[in-house]
Design a protein around this motif. Structure first.
Motif, PDB file in Angstrom:
ATOM      1  N   PRO A  46      -3.463  -1.457   9.554  1.00 10.14           N
ATOM      2  CA  PRO A  46      -3.167  -0.653   8.365  1.00 10.14           C
ATOM      3  C   PRO A  46      -2.007  -1.227   7.554  1.00 10.14           C
ATOM      4  CG  PRO A  46      -3.435   0.753  10.301  1.00 10.14           C
ATOM      5  CD  PRO A  46      -3.380  -0.665  10.801  1.00 10.14           C
ATOM      6  N   ILE A  47      -2.106  -1.075   6.232  1.00 12.74           N
ATOM      7  CA  ILE A  47      -1.024  -1.477   5.322  1.00 12.74           C
ATOM      8  C   ILE A  47       0.147  -0.508   5.436  1.00 12.74           C
ATOM      9  CG2 ILE A  47      -0.390  -1.753   2.896  1.00 12.74           C
ATOM     10  CD1 ILE A  47      -2.157  -3.981   3.957  1.00 12.74           C
ATOM     11  N   GLU A  48      -0.178   0.785   5.534  1.00  9.21           N
ATOM     12  CA  GLU A  48       0.828   1.842   5.635  1.00  9.21           C
ATOM     13  C   GLU A  48       0.322   2.937   6.570  1.00  9.21           C
ATOM     14  OE1 GLU A  48       3.820   2.114   4.505  1.00  9.21           O
ATOM     15  OE2 GLU A  48       4.017   0.800   2.750  1.00  9.21           O
ATOM     16  N   SER A  49       1.267   3.652   7.178  1.00 12.97           N
ATOM     17  CA  SER A  49       0.987   4.903   7.863  1.00 12.97           C
ATOM     18  C   SER A  49       1.674   6.003   7.068  1.00 12.97           C
ATOM     19  CB  SER A  49       1.525   4.881   9.297  1.00 12.97           C
ATOM     20  OG  SER A  49       0.832   3.938  10.091  1.00 12.97           O
ATOM     21  N   VAL A  50       0.906   7.027   6.681  1.00 14.83           N
ATOM     22  CA  VAL A  50       1.440   8.049   5.784  1.00 14.83           C
ATOM     23  C   VAL A  50       1.189   9.434   6.354  1.00 14.83           C
ATOM     24  CG1 VAL A  50       0.993   6.541   3.808  1.00 14.83           C
ATOM     25  CG2 VAL A  50      -0.658   8.327   4.382  1.00 14.83           C
ATOM     26  N   SER A  51       2.018  10.366   5.946  1.00 13.66           N
ATOM     27  CA  SER A  51       1.848  11.762   6.331  1.00 13.66           C
ATOM     28  C   SER A  51       0.811  12.419   5.433  1.00 13.66           C
ATOM     29  CB  SER A  51       3.174  12.514   6.219  1.00 13.66           C
ATOM     30  OG  SER A  51       4.156  11.934   7.049  1.00 13.66           O
ATOM     31  N   PRO A  52       0.065  13.393   5.956  1.00 13.41           N
ATOM     32  CA  PRO A  52      -0.837  14.153   5.083  1.00 13.41           C
ATOM     33  C   PRO A  52      -0.074  14.753   3.909  1.00 13.41           C
ATOM     34  CG  PRO A  52      -1.279  14.636   7.388  1.00 13.41           C
ATOM     35  CD  PRO A  52      -0.024  13.807   7.369  1.00 13.41           C
ATOM     36  N   GLY A  53      -0.698  14.745   2.755  1.00  7.98           N
ATOM     37  CA  GLY A  53      -0.052  15.220   1.531  1.00  7.98           C
ATOM     38  C   GLY A  53       0.606  14.130   0.721  1.00  7.98           C
ATOM     39  N   SER A  54       0.587  12.899   1.220  1.00  7.93           N
ATOM     40  CA  SER A  54       1.202  11.784   0.497  1.00  7.93           C
ATOM     41  C   SER A  54       0.342  11.352  -0.683  1.00  7.93           C
ATOM     42  CB  SER A  54       1.397  10.580   1.424  1.00  7.93           C
ATOM     43  OG  SER A  54       2.307  10.878   2.465  1.00  7.93           O
ATOM     44  N   ALA A  55       1.019  10.928  -1.757  1.00  6.52           N
ATOM     45  CA  ALA A  55       0.355  10.356  -2.927  1.00  6.52           C
ATOM     46  C   ALA A  55       0.566   8.850  -2.923  1.00  6.52           C
ATOM     47  CB  ALA A  55       0.896  10.963  -4.212  1.00  6.52           C
ATOM     48  N   LEU A  56      -0.515   8.110  -3.166  1.00  4.08           N
ATOM     49  CA  LEU A  56      -0.453   6.651  -3.143  1.00  4.08           C
ATOM     50  C   LEU A  56      -1.063   6.084  -4.407  1.00  4.08           C
ATOM     51  CD1 LEU A  56      -1.448   7.707  -0.035  1.00  4.08           C
ATOM     52  CD2 LEU A  56      -0.892   5.330   0.438  1.00  4.08           C
ATOM     53  N   GLU A  57      -0.370   5.106  -4.996  1.00  8.75           N
ATOM     54  CA  GLU A  57      -0.917   4.357  -6.124  1.00  8.75           C
ATOM     55  C   GLU A  57      -1.487   3.050  -5.599  1.00  8.75           C
ATOM     56  OE1 GLU A  57       0.593   3.120 -10.526  1.00  8.75           O
ATOM     57  OE2 GLU A  57       1.811   2.392  -8.851  1.00  8.75           O
ATOM     58  N   PHE A  58      -2.745   2.769  -5.948  1.00  8.24           N
ATOM     59  CA  PHE A  58      -3.419   1.547  -5.538  1.00  8.24           C
ATOM     60  C   PHE A  58      -3.619   0.665  -6.765  1.00  8.24           C
ATOM     61  CE2 PHE A  58      -4.512   4.702  -2.412  1.00  8.24           C
ATOM     62  CZ  PHE A  58      -4.547   4.019  -1.205  1.00  8.24           C
ATOM     63  N   VAL A  59      -3.107  -0.546  -6.714  1.00 10.17           N
ATOM     64  CA  VAL A  59      -3.268  -1.506  -7.809  1.00 10.17           C
ATOM     65  C   VAL A  59      -4.537  -2.304  -7.503  1.00 10.17           C
ATOM     66  CG1 VAL A  59      -2.196  -3.360  -9.128  1.00 10.17           C
ATOM     67  CG2 VAL A  59      -0.768  -1.587  -8.074  1.00 10.17           C
ATOM     68  N   CYS A  60      -5.654  -1.782  -7.975  1.00  8.37           N
ATOM     69  CA  CYS A  60      -6.961  -2.307  -7.580  1.00  8.37           C
ATOM     70  C   CYS A  60      -7.393  -3.490  -8.455  1.00  8.37           C
ATOM     71  CB  CYS A  60      -8.023  -1.211  -7.690  1.00  8.37           C
ATOM     72  SG  CYS A  60      -7.746   0.188  -6.583  1.00  8.37           S
ATOM     73  N   MET A  61      -8.167  -4.372  -7.860  1.00  5.15           N
ATOM     74  CA  MET A  61      -8.838  -5.431  -8.588  1.00  5.15           C
ATOM     75  C   MET A  61     -10.217  -4.944  -9.022  1.00  5.15           C
ATOM     76  SD  MET A  61      -7.832  -8.936  -6.575  1.00  5.15           S
ATOM     77  CE  MET A  61      -8.326  -8.381  -4.954  1.00  5.15           C
ATOM     78  N   ASP A  62     -10.860  -5.725  -9.879  1.00  5.19           N
ATOM     79  CA  ASP A  62     -12.242  -5.406 -10.228  1.00  5.19           C
ATOM     80  C   ASP A  62     -13.161  -5.852  -9.094  1.00  5.19           C
ATOM     81  OD1 ASP A  62     -13.916  -8.095 -11.395  1.00  5.19           O
ATOM     82  OD2 ASP A  62     -11.754  -8.279 -11.110  1.00  5.19           O
ATOM     83  N   SER A  63     -14.445  -5.524  -9.207  1.00  2.00           N
ATOM     84  CA  SER A  63     -15.361  -5.799  -8.105  1.00  2.00           C
ATOM     85  C   SER A  63     -15.613  -7.286  -7.878  1.00  2.00           C
ATOM     86  CB  SER A  63     -16.697  -5.081  -8.338  1.00  2.00           C
ATOM     87  OG  SER A  63     -17.333  -5.574  -9.501  1.00  2.00           O
ATOM     88  N   SER A  64     -15.274  -8.142  -8.845  1.00  6.43           N
ATOM     89  CA  SER A  64     -15.428  -9.583  -8.629  1.00  6.43           C
ATOM     90  C   SER A  64     -14.209 -10.189  -7.934  1.00  6.43           C
ATOM     91  CB  SER A  64     -15.667 -10.312  -9.955  1.00  6.43           C
ATOM     92  OG  SER A  64     -14.453 -10.470 -10.691  1.00  6.43           O
ATOM     93  N   GLY A  65     -13.191  -9.368  -7.702  1.00  2.73           N
ATOM     94  CA  GLY A  65     -11.964  -9.896  -7.122  1.00  2.73           C
ATOM     95  C   GLY A  65     -11.237 -10.832  -8.059  1.00  2.73           C
ATOM     96  N   GLY A  66     -11.381 -10.618  -9.374  1.00  2.35           N
ATOM     97  CA  GLY A  66     -10.707 -11.456 -10.354  1.00  2.35           C
ATOM     98  C   GLY A  66     -11.449 -12.716 -10.726  1.00  2.35           C
TER      99      GLY A  66
END
Length: 314
Positions: free
Chosen positions: A24-44
């Motif tokens: 895992p990248i992170e372990s988080v508590s329930p109720g946590s908000a996470l921002e994901f900096v996503c790529m497009d489906s081609s992976g750039g």
């Protein structure tokens, strides 16, 4: 406007395929908000400078990257992870492609084709298609899920009981998605962000668009769920409904054959009416047209309909 996230998961923190052994990248508590900096489906791999010829060079080992996985403290098999979609930050660039061998009408459209989109990432006004069309936008994440219980690496492409490549347009802002936990921690991942898509994603791609997504992850203990379910905050087609629809049908004993016929008939209609070549019409259908089962009880024939929003050209 959503509050500042508790965590940011960056672009490089991604993986390919589902595998419950990925750290895992992170372990988080329930109720946590996470921002994901996503790529497009081609992976750039597809950029503002790409052309249809570049599709033959796509590395499919790098397709559909998902950010994560995230370990949710206390999650165990038999639980549910509730995912609340809180915010999108679009990039303003997207693409739609006909990739040979992929899509509902792959037997009819065998050559590569590519449409590049520029859109307003702030106002999210409809994105121009050619000289006369404009597609209303509705951001969402196409791939959103947990790790499967089965060992080993599994492709991201097919959807699964724990979510994954669902490509459900209505998992947009304010939606709440409920996913069944199959492994300890759930191991949540997300990616494959879209600026717009029709129900069915008939050519195999939507307006594929890199964007940031903020979600809140909650835990519901020991509530059996076999497949994902979700709720929406309100009307789901308001961005398309204003001018009504043109609708074509497919009728027969096989739903897949009916779906193909309904889409093919719409491709013919749009091509004739709006001076589009057939693959342009096919890709446009994928970004904003909806496949629906209109009737499935009057045996032996079923009716599949394809709804194309008239607002695109009016």
């Amino acid at each position: 406007m959503c509050n500042a996230p508790d965590y940011t998961i960056h672009r490089h923190q991604h993986h390919f395929g589902w595998d419950n052994s990925i750290t895992p990248i992170e372990s988080v508590s329930p109720g946590s908000a996470l921002e994901f900096v996503c790529m497009d489906s081609s992976g750039g791999q597809i950029t503002r400078y790409s052309a249809a010829a570049d599709l033959s060079a796509l590395d499919f080992e790098r397709v559909n990257p998902v950010n994560g996985p995230i370990f949710i403290d206390g999650a165990e098999p038999g639980d549910i992870i509730k995912v609340t979609i809180e915010h999108f930050k679009p990039s303003g660039f997207g693409w739609t492609a006909n990739i040979p061998g992929f899509g509902l009408l792959a037997d009819q459209f065998k050559d590569p084709a590519l449409v590049l989109w520029d859109y307003d990432p702030h106002g999210m006004t409809p994105a121009a298609f050619g000289q006369h069309g404009a597609v209303p936008l509705k951001p969402f994440a196409g791939t959103i899920g947990l790790a499967p219980v089965e060992q080993g690496l599994h492709s991201v492409v097919p959807p699964r009981a724990m979510g994954g490549n669902l490509d459900i347009r209505d998992l947009s802002l304010g939606s709440e998605l409920y996913l069944p936990v199959q492994v300890d921690g759930g191991l949540f991942s997300i990616g494959d962000t879209h600026a717009a898509q029709g129900d069915g994603e008939v050519c195999g791609t939507a307006i594929e668009s890199q964007m940031d997504v903020t979600v809140k992850l909650d835990l519901i203990k020991q509530t059996p769920l076999t497949t994902p379910r979700f709720t929406t905050p309100g009307p789901v087609t308001r961005h398309l409904d204003a001018k009504g629809y043109d609708v074509t049908t497919g009728i027969g004993k096989d739903l897949m054959a009916g779906a193909k016929a309904a889409v093919s008939n719409m491709v013919d209609l749009l091509s004739a009416r709006h001076n589009l070549n057939s693959v342009e019409a096919y890709m446009l259908c994928s970004t904003c047209g909806d496949l629906r089962i209109s009737e499935i009880v009057d045996m032996p024939n079923w009716v599949v309909s394809f709804y194309f929003p008239r607002i695109v050209f009016e």
